[in-house]
Each structure stands twice: as C-alpha cells, then as structure tokens.
Design an enzyme around this catalytic site. Structure first.
Site, PDB file in Angstrom:
ATOM      1  N   LYS A 172     -17.426 -16.937 -26.910  1.00  0.00           N
ATOM      2  CA  LYS A 172     -17.431 -18.378 -26.637  1.00  0.00           C
ATOM      3  C   LYS A 172     -17.520 -19.159 -27.961  1.00  0.00           C
ATOM      4  O   LYS A 172     -17.831 -18.573 -29.016  1.00  0.00           O
ATOM      5  CB  LYS A 172     -18.617 -18.691 -25.721  1.00  0.00           C
ATOM      6  N   ASN A 215     -24.456 -18.868 -24.534  1.00  0.00           N
ATOM      7  CA  ASN A 215     -24.890 -17.467 -24.580  1.00  0.00           C
ATOM      8  C   ASN A 215     -23.852 -16.526 -25.208  1.00  0.00           C
ATOM      9  O   ASN A 215     -23.803 -15.350 -24.893  1.00  0.00           O
ATOM     10  CB  ASN A 215     -25.321 -17.001 -23.178  1.00  0.00           C
ATOM     11  N   HIS A 265     -18.754 -14.362 -22.633  1.00  0.00           N
ATOM     12  CA  HIS A 265     -18.516 -14.198 -21.198  1.00  0.00           C
ATOM     13  C   HIS A 265     -18.159 -12.738 -20.961  1.00  0.00           C
ATOM     14  O   HIS A 265     -17.445 -12.143 -21.766  1.00  0.00           O
ATOM     15  CB  HIS A 265     -17.341 -15.066 -20.730  1.00  0.00           C
ATOM     16  N   GLU A 296      -9.598 -11.924 -13.776  1.00  0.00           N
ATOM     17  CA  GLU A 296      -9.771 -12.634 -15.048  1.00  0.00           C
ATOM     18  C   GLU A 296      -8.800 -12.125 -16.121  1.00  0.00           C
ATOM     19  O   GLU A 296      -8.271 -12.912 -16.905  1.00  0.00           O
ATOM     20  CB  GLU A 296     -11.207 -12.497 -15.535  1.00  0.00           C
ATOM     21  N   TYR A 348     -13.436 -20.008 -13.967  1.00  0.00           N
ATOM     22  CA  TYR A 348     -14.733 -19.903 -13.294  1.00  0.00           C
ATOM     23  C   TYR A 348     -14.625 -19.993 -11.775  1.00  0.00           C
ATOM     24  O   TYR A 348     -15.570 -19.648 -11.078  1.00  0.00           O
ATOM     25  CB  TYR A 348     -15.720 -20.938 -13.844  1.00  0.00           C
TER      26      TYR A 348
HETATM   27  P1  ADP Z   1     -22.489 -14.968 -16.509  1.00  0.00           P
HETATM   28  O1  ADP Z   1     -21.747 -15.538 -17.702  1.00  0.00           O
HETATM   29  O2  ADP Z   1     -23.733 -14.217 -16.929  1.00  0.00           O
HETATM   30  O3  ADP Z   1     -21.619 -14.170 -15.577  1.00  0.00           O
HETATM   31  P2  ADP Z   1     -22.393 -17.126 -14.533  1.00  0.00           P
HETATM   32  O4  ADP Z   1     -21.061 -16.608 -14.112  1.00  0.00           O
HETATM   33  O5  ADP Z   1     -23.430 -17.307 -13.478  1.00  0.00           O
HETATM   34  O6  ADP Z   1     -23.038 -16.234 -15.692  1.00  0.00           O
HETATM   35  O7  ADP Z   1     -22.242 -18.539 -15.257  1.00  0.00           O
HETATM   36  C1  ADP Z   1     -21.196 -18.753 -16.175  1.00  0.00           C
HETATM   37  C2  ADP Z   1     -21.725 -19.435 -17.415  1.00  0.00           C
HETATM   38  O8  ADP Z   1     -22.195 -20.738 -17.086  1.00  0.00           O
HETATM   39  C3  ADP Z   1     -22.932 -18.767 -18.071  1.00  0.00           C
HETATM   40  O9  ADP Z   1     -22.593 -17.705 -18.925  1.00  0.00           O
HETATM   41  C4  ADP Z   1     -23.555 -19.915 -18.814  1.00  0.00           C
HETATM   42  O10 ADP Z   1     -22.866 -20.191 -20.036  1.00  0.00           O
HETATM   43  C5  ADP Z   1     -23.325 -21.068 -17.867  1.00  0.00           C
HETATM   44  N1  ADP Z   1     -24.437 -21.288 -16.925  1.00  0.00           N
HETATM   45  C6  ADP Z   1     -24.698 -20.560 -15.808  1.00  0.00           C
HETATM   46  N2  ADP Z   1     -25.740 -21.075 -15.124  1.00  0.00           N
HETATM   47  C7  ADP Z   1     -26.145 -22.157 -15.841  1.00  0.00           C
HETATM   48  C8  ADP Z   1     -27.158 -23.147 -15.655  1.00  0.00           C
HETATM   49  N3  ADP Z   1     -27.952 -23.106 -14.609  1.00  0.00           N
HETATM   50  N4  ADP Z   1     -27.300 -24.122 -16.580  1.00  0.00           N
HETATM   51  C9  ADP Z   1     -26.482 -24.177 -17.644  1.00  0.00           C
HETATM   52  N5  ADP Z   1     -25.482 -23.308 -17.861  1.00  0.00           N
HETATM   53  C10 ADP Z   1     -25.311 -22.296 -16.991  1.00  0.00           C
HETATM   54 MG    MG Z   2     -20.095 -14.772 -14.306  1.00  0.00          MG
END
Ligand code: ADP
Ligand code: MG
Length: 198
Positions: free
Chosen positions: A16, A158, A161, A172, A56
């Site tokens: 990212k 974070n 992805h 994806e 997403y």
């Molecule tokens: P992951 O990337 O671990 O699969 P998700 O698919 O649930 O997580 O969410 C996609 C991305 O959205 C996360 O990696 C993070 O960057 C962001 N995100 C998820 N939940 C939150 C939240 N509650 N508040 C802010 N950002 C979030």
């Molecule tokens: Mg995810």
C-alpha cells in the site's frame, strides 16, 4: 502438470502507499520470499478510485464481515463502537480506503506456493496493527488502531493487502493482472519443498 497440487495456489498482495513511502517494499518481499513462496507477478502503478472500490467489493460479503470485525475489535477492548450497524461501518470505511489507496503508488504482486493464501495472511498479521502478532509485517512495522483511525477519520494504514481466502485471491488476481502478466518459471525452493523423491 498437476495444477490441483497445493503448490500451485496463488494469492494477491498489494504493498500500500504507506509501505512504499516508508521504504518497506524490499522488506515485505523478503518476508514472503524467504518462506519459500514464489513471486509470479509484480508491477508498480497508481490506482483509480473505481479500481479500489471494485477491489474491496468483489466479495459481496466483505461489507458485512469487515463491519462486524471492526465492531468486535472495539468490544474486545471494552470500548464502545462509534457505529452499531456493520454496513454503516463499511460505508464510512470504503470512502477512507479509496482515499488511502489512491494517495500514492501501489505494488500489486502474485505469490504462489502451497497454502499461499493462508501462509501470506499468517506472515502479514491481523488487520489492526495494535493487535497484530509480533513477527508479522503489520505487527512489526505499524502502530495504528481502529480507535485512532476513527478519531482521525482515516483508514488503518497497515502496509500491505493480502487476499483473505482462495476464492477472494482468484477474484482479486483477475482484477489486478491479465493472465499473460503471471509468469511460469522454476525456483530451487521447489525441489526441496515439494519433490517427494528427495
Ligand atoms: P484485511 O486487509 O486484513 O483483509 P479488511 O479486508 O477487513 O482487512 O479491510 C481492508 C482494509 O481496510 C484494511 O487492511 C485496513 O487498511 C482498512 N480497515 C479495515 N477496517 C478498518 C476500520 N475499522 N477502520 C479503518 N480502516 C479499516
Ligand atoms: Mg480483506
């Protein structure tokens, strides 16, 4: 070639904008590479808001599951979630995610190997860096929490992805790469990881 063998499993990783700006591209690649996974596609690009929103929402369940995960993240810490409805959580989140993921270039990649999806998720760590295990990318390189990002009206940053399931990975990969961008070659790892006759 037996393409049903687990060694052919593929998963999508995207470094990212924060990962690139913080100079973590090599570090991220190193972690997947040293586990024995094979890099079979990679590029650097800027994404449009539309490409991110589609990414997403490829999984129709993503809105509900991510909303519920966020609410549980608050409840587990004894905190009150700012919004009670999981779908309302993700409606807010999607706007923040589009802003975050278009803030700079991305490095999408495809990694291949036995249990690639699960292994990459394990090495990547949980979504919320505050709770992500030490030794994972998100646990080692980020300090961030749902509470802080909600207060600041932004997405969790974070670094990477990673696809959450084999089905998600297939959808994806097709969303980010043309089939001729995924390359077939041999690594020395393969003999030592998979050859039954060693
Ligand atoms: P992951 O990337 O671990 O699969 P998700 O698919 O649930 O997580 O969410 C996609 C991305 O959205 C996360 O990696 C993070 O960057 C962001 N995100 C998820 N939940 C939150 C939240 N509650 N508040 C802010 N950002 C979030
Ligand atoms: Mg995810």
């Amino acid at each position: 070639m037996n393409i049903k063998h687990p060694k052919h499993e593929q998963t999508l990783v995207i470094i990212k904008p924060d990962g690139i700006a913080r100079g973590l591209v090599g570090e991220v690649i190193r972690r997947y590479e040293r586990a024995g996974l094979k890099l079979v596609a990679m590029k650097m690009m800027r994404a449009t808001p539309d490409l991110i929103e589609k990414h997403y929402t490829l999984d129709p369940e993503w809105r509900r599951v991510t909303g519920e995960k966020t609410i549980m993240g608050y409840l587990d810490k004894g905190l009150k979630p700012p919004v009670e409805d999981p779908l309302q959580v993700t409606a807010i989140l999607l706007g923040r995610l589009v802003k975050y993921m278009t803030a700079g270039p991305l490095v999408p990649m495809v990694w291949q190997g036995a249990h690639a999806v699960q292994i990459v998720r394990k090495l990547t760590g949980g979504t919320e860096p505050l709770m992500a295990a030490v030794g994972t990318i998100r646990g080692d390189f980020v300090i961030d929490s749902y509470k802080m990002t909600d207060d600041d009206d932004r997405s969790i940053r974070n670094v990477v992805h990673a696809s959450g399931s084999v089905k998600e990975a297939q959808d994806e990969i097709a969303h980010w790469f043309k089939s001729n961008e995924i390359l077939d070659y041999v690594t020395v790892h393969e003999k030592y990881l998979y050859d039954p006759e060693l």
